[in-house]
Design a protein around this motif. Sequence first.
Motif, PDB file in Angstrom:
ATOM      1  N   ALA A  22      81.633  21.735  80.568  1.00 59.16           N
ATOM      2  CA  ALA A  22      80.951  22.503  79.158  1.00 59.16           C
ATOM      3  C   ALA A  22      80.349  21.341  78.411  1.00 59.16           C
ATOM      4  CB  ALA A  22      81.982  23.084  78.834  1.00 59.16           C
ATOM      5  N   VAL A  23      80.872  20.774  77.807  1.00 60.92           N
ATOM      6  CA  VAL A  23      80.250  18.977  77.402  1.00 60.92           C
ATOM      7  C   VAL A  23      78.756  18.793  77.770  1.00 60.92           C
ATOM      8  CG1 VAL A  23      79.918  17.134  76.404  1.00 60.92           C
ATOM      9  CG2 VAL A  23      81.887  18.329  76.420  1.00 60.92           C
ATOM     10  N   VAL A  24      78.505  18.810  79.022  1.00 61.58           N
ATOM     11  CA  VAL A  24      77.412  18.598  79.866  1.00 61.58           C
ATOM     12  C   VAL A  24      76.574  19.274  80.081  1.00 61.58           C
ATOM     13  CG1 VAL A  24      75.827  17.834  82.747  1.00 61.58           C
ATOM     14  CG2 VAL A  24      78.378  16.649  81.369  1.00 61.58           C
ATOM     15  N   ILE A  25      77.299  20.717  80.376  1.00 58.11           N
ATOM     16  CA  ILE A  25      76.301  22.268  81.046  1.00 58.11           C
ATOM     17  C   ILE A  25      75.176  22.679  79.351  1.00 58.11           C
ATOM     18  CG2 ILE A  25      75.906  24.469  80.995  1.00 58.11           C
ATOM     19  CD1 ILE A  25      77.953  24.034  83.389  1.00 58.11           C
ATOM     20  N   GLY A  26      76.257  22.553  78.207  1.00 59.61           N
ATOM     21  CA  GLY A  26      75.705  22.327  76.701  1.00 59.61           C
ATOM     22  C   GLY A  26      75.120  21.654  76.292  1.00 59.61           C
ATOM     23  N   ALA A  27      75.174  20.255  76.379  1.00 59.53           N
ATOM     24  CA  ALA A  27      73.864  19.386  76.572  1.00 59.53           C
ATOM     25  C   ALA A  27      72.550  20.104  76.740  1.00 59.53           C
ATOM     26  CB  ALA A  27      74.355  17.983  76.334  1.00 59.53           C
ATOM     27  N   ALA A  28      72.408  20.114  78.471  1.00 54.28           N
ATOM     28  CA  ALA A  28      71.631  20.768  78.837  1.00 54.28           C
ATOM     29  C   ALA A  28      70.636  22.128  78.850  1.00 54.28           C
ATOM     30  CB  ALA A  28      72.258  20.895  79.833  1.00 54.28           C
TER      31      ALA A  28
END
Length: 139
Positions: A22-28
């Motif tokens: 979720a953090v990685v997708i949220g940053a992208a």
Amino acid sequence: MSLVSEFKAFINRGNVLDLAVAVVIGAAFGKIVTAMVDGIIMPVVGMAMGGVDFSQLFVALDGNDYANLAAAQAAAAPVITYGAFIQTIIDFLLIAFVIFLVIKAYNRMNPPPEAVAAAPAEEVLLLREIRDSLKRPGL
């Protein structure tokens, strides 16, 4: 339990991996929305407001007038870049709105499961049986 085995157990939990994804997708996703705001929305808003570029709005605290933000920063003047603040607020509102729309669409596609009525407790069944037997005529 050793520290290494505790760490392995912690990492192997599904929640930790879900959170990392979720953090990685949220940053992208944040980068995508920022690019949309910077490249599409803010130029239209600026044009509608008479050609204002929000990223260049500032107040020099030293009392001097500067042609633009780059000139003030080159002179090492203390500045309040309120245009960047406005830009960040618009970014936040758009990200929040898009996340709202995604969650709304997800909830529409995946309705919550219907609540299954819990079976009555054994005492309740016994009391119902007694009630029903008392209602029978002839007792």
